[in-house]
Design a protein around this motif. Structure first.
Motif, PDB file in Angstrom:
ATOM      1  N   ALA A  93     -26.551  42.225 -19.422  1.00 44.06           N
ATOM      2  CA  ALA A  93     -27.750  43.054 -19.366  1.00 44.06           C
ATOM      3  C   ALA A  93     -27.855  43.784 -18.032  1.00 44.06           C
ATOM      4  N   ARG A  94     -27.413  43.134 -16.975  1.00 43.56           N
ATOM      5  CA  ARG A  94     -27.474  43.764 -15.662  1.00 43.56           C
ATOM      6  C   ARG A  94     -26.490  44.937 -15.582  1.00 43.56           C
ATOM      7  N   LYS A  95     -25.303  44.777 -16.140  1.00 41.39           N
ATOM      8  CA  LYS A  95     -24.286  45.821 -16.065  1.00 41.39           C
ATOM      9  C   LYS A  95     -24.499  46.918 -17.100  1.00 41.39           C
ATOM     10  N   HIS A  96     -25.059  46.547 -18.257  1.00 43.30           N
ATOM     11  CA  HIS A  96     -25.174  47.503 -19.358  1.00 43.30           C
ATOM     12  C   HIS A  96     -26.587  47.437 -19.955  1.00 43.30           C
ATOM     13  N   ALA A 132     -23.526  66.836 -30.640  1.00 42.75           N
ATOM     14  CA  ALA A 132     -24.423  65.684 -30.530  1.00 42.75           C
ATOM     15  C   ALA A 132     -23.710  64.397 -30.917  1.00 42.75           C
ATOM     16  N   ALA A 133     -22.869  64.484 -31.955  1.00 42.04           N
ATOM     17  CA  ALA A 133     -22.109  63.308 -32.366  1.00 42.04           C
ATOM     18  C   ALA A 133     -21.159  62.857 -31.264  1.00 42.04           C
ATOM     19  N   ARG A 134     -20.516  63.826 -30.602  1.00 44.63           N
ATOM     20  CA  ARG A 134     -19.624  63.495 -29.493  1.00 44.63           C
ATOM     21  C   ARG A 134     -20.406  62.857 -28.349  1.00 44.63           C
ATOM     22  N   ALA A 135     -21.593  63.377 -28.078  1.00 42.60           N
ATOM     23  CA  ALA A 135     -22.430  62.791 -27.027  1.00 42.60           C
ATOM     24  C   ALA A 135     -22.834  61.364 -27.389  1.00 42.60           C
ATOM     25  N   ASP A 136     -23.140  61.133 -28.684  1.00 46.05           N
ATOM     26  CA  ASP A 136     -23.465  59.767 -29.125  1.00 46.05           C
ATOM     27  C   ASP A 136     -22.294  58.828 -28.874  1.00 46.05           C
ATOM     28  N   LEU A 137     -21.105  59.260 -29.292  1.00 51.13           N
ATOM     29  CA  LEU A 137     -19.927  58.414 -29.122  1.00 51.13           C
ATOM     30  C   LEU A 137     -19.660  58.143 -27.647  1.00 51.13           C
ATOM     31  N   ASP A 138     -19.832  59.172 -26.818  1.00 53.32           N
ATOM     32  CA  ASP A 138     -19.619  58.981 -25.382  1.00 53.32           C
ATOM     33  C   ASP A 138     -20.610  57.986 -24.807  1.00 53.32           C
ATOM     34  N   SER A 139     -21.852  58.029 -25.288  1.00 52.84           N
ATOM     35  CA  SER A 139     -22.859  57.097 -24.765  1.00 52.84           C
ATOM     36  C   SER A 139     -22.544  55.668 -25.181  1.00 52.84           C
ATOM     37  N   ARG A 170     -19.752  54.485 -22.965  1.00 47.17           N
ATOM     38  CA  ARG A 170     -20.228  54.165 -21.615  1.00 47.17           C
ATOM     39  C   ARG A 170     -21.241  53.024 -21.640  1.00 47.17           C
ATOM     40  N   LEU A 171     -21.479  52.450 -22.829  1.00 48.89           N
ATOM     41  CA  LEU A 171     -22.423  51.341 -23.012  1.00 48.89           C
ATOM     42  C   LEU A 171     -23.831  51.724 -22.566  1.00 48.89           C
ATOM     43  N   GLU A 172     -24.193  52.972 -22.803  1.00 50.13           N
ATOM     44  CA  GLU A 172     -25.544  53.420 -22.478  1.00 50.13           C
ATOM     45  C   GLU A 172     -26.515  53.167 -23.630  1.00 50.13           C
ATOM     46  N   ARG A 173     -25.994  52.809 -24.787  1.00 47.31           N
ATOM     47  CA  ARG A 173     -26.834  52.525 -25.952  1.00 47.31           C
ATOM     48  C   ARG A 173     -26.031  51.686 -26.923  1.00 47.31           C
ATOM     49  N   GLY A 174     -26.705  51.179 -27.945  1.00 43.98           N
ATOM     50  CA  GLY A 174     -26.022  50.407 -28.972  1.00 43.98           C
ATOM     51  C   GLY A 174     -26.479  48.956 -29.000  1.00 43.98           C
ATOM     52  N   THR A 175     -25.892  48.207 -29.925  1.00 43.14           N
ATOM     53  CA  THR A 175     -26.214  46.792 -30.109  1.00 43.14           C
ATOM     54  C   THR A 175     -24.923  46.003 -30.277  1.00 43.14           C
ATOM     55  N   LEU A 176     -24.840  44.861 -29.612  1.00 40.91           N
ATOM     56  CA  LEU A 176     -23.733  43.931 -29.788  1.00 40.91           C
ATOM     57  C   LEU A 176     -24.252  42.709 -30.515  1.00 40.91           C
ATOM     58  N   ARG A 177     -23.631  42.354 -31.624  1.00 45.16           N
ATOM     59  CA  ARG A 177     -24.021  41.190 -32.406  1.00 45.16           C
ATOM     60  C   ARG A 177     -23.066  40.050 -32.068  1.00 45.16           C
ATOM     61  N   MET A 224     -12.682  39.727 -35.674  1.00 41.82           N
ATOM     62  CA  MET A 224     -11.812  40.011 -36.801  1.00 41.82           C
ATOM     63  C   MET A 224     -10.590  40.790 -36.316  1.00 41.82           C
ATOM     64  N   ASP A 225      -9.418  40.344 -36.736  1.00 38.25           N
ATOM     65  CA  ASP A 225      -8.176  40.948 -36.257  1.00 38.25           C
ATOM     66  C   ASP A 225      -7.997  42.368 -36.767  1.00 38.25           C
ATOM     67  N   ASN A 226      -8.591  42.680 -37.914  1.00 32.91           N
ATOM     68  CA  ASN A 226      -8.389  44.010 -38.504  1.00 32.91           C
ATOM     69  C   ASN A 226      -9.463  45.011 -38.104  1.00 32.91           C
ATOM     70  N   ARG A 227     -10.330  44.635 -37.167  1.00 33.72           N
ATOM     71  CA  ARG A 227     -11.365  45.549 -36.690  1.00 33.72           C
ATOM     72  C   ARG A 227     -11.219  45.721 -35.184  1.00 33.72           C
ATOM     73  N   ALA A 228     -11.044  46.948 -34.752  1.00 32.69           N
ATOM     74  CA  ALA A 228     -10.931  47.199 -33.316  1.00 32.69           C
ATOM     75  C   ALA A 228     -12.257  46.876 -32.635  1.00 32.69           C
ATOM     76  N   PRO A 229     -12.249  46.106 -31.561  1.00 31.16           N
ATOM     77  CA  PRO A 229     -13.501  45.769 -30.882  1.00 31.16           C
ATOM     78  C   PRO A 229     -14.145  47.002 -30.249  1.00 31.16           C
ATOM     79  N   THR A 230     -15.449  47.053 -30.287  1.00 24.37           N
ATOM     80  CA  THR A 230     -16.186  48.146 -29.663  1.00 24.37           C
ATOM     81  C   THR A 230     -16.148  47.987 -28.149  1.00 24.37           C
ATOM     82  N   PRO A 231     -16.489  49.050 -27.411  1.00 29.56           N
ATOM     83  CA  PRO A 231     -16.576  48.905 -25.950  1.00 29.56           C
ATOM     84  C   PRO A 231     -17.524  47.793 -25.522  1.00 29.56           C
ATOM     85  N   ALA A 232     -18.632  47.609 -26.250  1.00 27.42           N
ATOM     86  CA  ALA A 232     -19.567  46.529 -25.910  1.00 27.42           C
ATOM     87  C   ALA A 232     -18.919  45.161 -26.093  1.00 27.42           C
ATOM     88  N   ALA A 233     -18.150  44.988 -27.175  1.00 27.70           N
ATOM     89  CA  ALA A 233     -17.475  43.711 -27.416  1.00 27.70           C
ATOM     90  C   ALA A 233     -16.420  43.442 -26.348  1.00 27.70           C
TER      91      ALA A 233
END
Length: 319
Positions: free
Chosen positions: A115-118, A78-85, A88-95, A277-286
């Motif tokens: 919003a249209r793409k993701h 389930a954790a792997r499925a969460d990470l995959d989602s 794939r930008l199927e869920r989550g929040t970008l601040r 932030m340079d020391n934080r890898a950007p998420t797929p959403a970012a």
């Protein structure tokens, strides 16, 4: 403490009834699987398998642990499925952090495209002053933030990774019927004019004062506005003239005209930047939003307008 990988091996052995078959399923050799099971039995202090002439059978303790292993395996999947989602930008929040000028020009188009793409990823926008936006990156309140700077107040925070979106030159805002529109202007020619500036020590007020001092005069202020629409309204009413960043004039009133910055001093131009932030890898959403913002910024970017030239700003792809 029980090693989770050995526990998963025990679960596979219980399901297959064979150490060799379980090892093949997990990509191990039978010898390695046997060694791991021996170590697991040493960890728990009791036997977990009955070794039979043909195959193996879990003991009562082994059966109980194997059932726990099934639960752990389900959670890991389930954790792997969460990470995959999220990937794939199927869920989550970008601040995302922004400032009013960008929020009124670049951001709406960027948010619509994102919003249209993701559609499964929600975007939260935090609008604030420059110092607050930088703080929000450090605290993690935002993951990305649009920032700005001028030549005399460059952002030098070594913890930030900056992407230059576009250059935003200053423009002169005049009434639609101003006689100044017929002239090729130098800033010194405007020494006798009344000026409308932004209130509360706004950066564009500093831009005006710096430029006028370079041209040899102090601007005479007739009105202090609290936003660019108010400044345009006061210009249209004849209270004075104003300067503003080009991006702030994306929604221009029909009763004012824009010209390039007058000649005689360097045209103040601010950089519009995207920071994380340079020391934080950007998420797929970012990463996806960064690509969209670069594309949108190219639509708003263009060469600096000819000094004193009348008319709308030419749009072309930026650098």
């Amino acid at each position: 403490m029980v090693d989770a990988r050995r526990l998963l091996l025990l679960t596979a052995i219980a399901e297959h009834g064979s150490l060799t078959a379980a090892a093949e399923t997990l990509g191990m050799t039978a010898s390695a699987a046997s060694q791991q099971m021996t170590r697991l039995e040493q960890e728990v202090g009791q036997p977990l398998l009955h070794r039979l002439p043909r195959g193996v059978r879990p003991t009562a303790a082994g059966t109980a642990l194997a059932e726990r292993g099934r639960t752990i395996r389900r959670e890991l999947r389930a954790a792997r499925a969460d990470l995959d989602s999220f990937a794939r930008l199927e869920r989550g929040t970008l601040r995302l952090g922004s400032f009013p000028t960008a929020s009124a020009s670049l951001l709406p188009l960027a948010l619509t495209r994102f919003a249209r793409k993701h559609p499964g990823t929600r975007t939260g926008v935090y609008s604030a002053l420059l110092a607050e936006l930088i703080d929000s990156l450090h605290t993690g309140e935002t993951e990305l933030a649009m920032l700005w700077d001028y030549e005399w107040n460059r952002i030098t925070d070594p913890a930030l990774r900056l992407t230059r979106l576009l250059d935003d030159p200053s423009m002169l805002v005049l009434p639609a019927d101003s006689e100044l529109l017929e002239r090729r202007l130098r800033l010194a020619d405007l020494a006798g004019q009344q000026w409308i500036i932004r209130a509360d020590n706004h950066p564009v007020a500093e831009v005006l004062r710096r430029s006028c001092r370079l041209a040899g005069f102090e601007p005479e202020i007739s009105y202090e506005s609290h936003d660019y629409q108010e400044a345009q309204a006061m210009v249209a009413a004849g209270l004075g003239i104003a300067i503003a960043p080009r991006l702030a004039l994306a929604n221009r009133r029909s009763d004012v005209r824009l010209t390039g910055f007058p000649a005689g001093v360097p045209a103040p131009t601010r950089r519009i930047l995207l920071a994380h932030m340079d020391n934080r890898a950007p998420t797929p959403a970012a990463l996806a939003m960064t690509e969209i913002l670069i594309s949108v910024a190219a639509k708003f970017a263009g060469p600096a307008p000819r000094r004193g030239s009348l008319g709308a700003v030419t749009r072309e792809r930026g650098r």
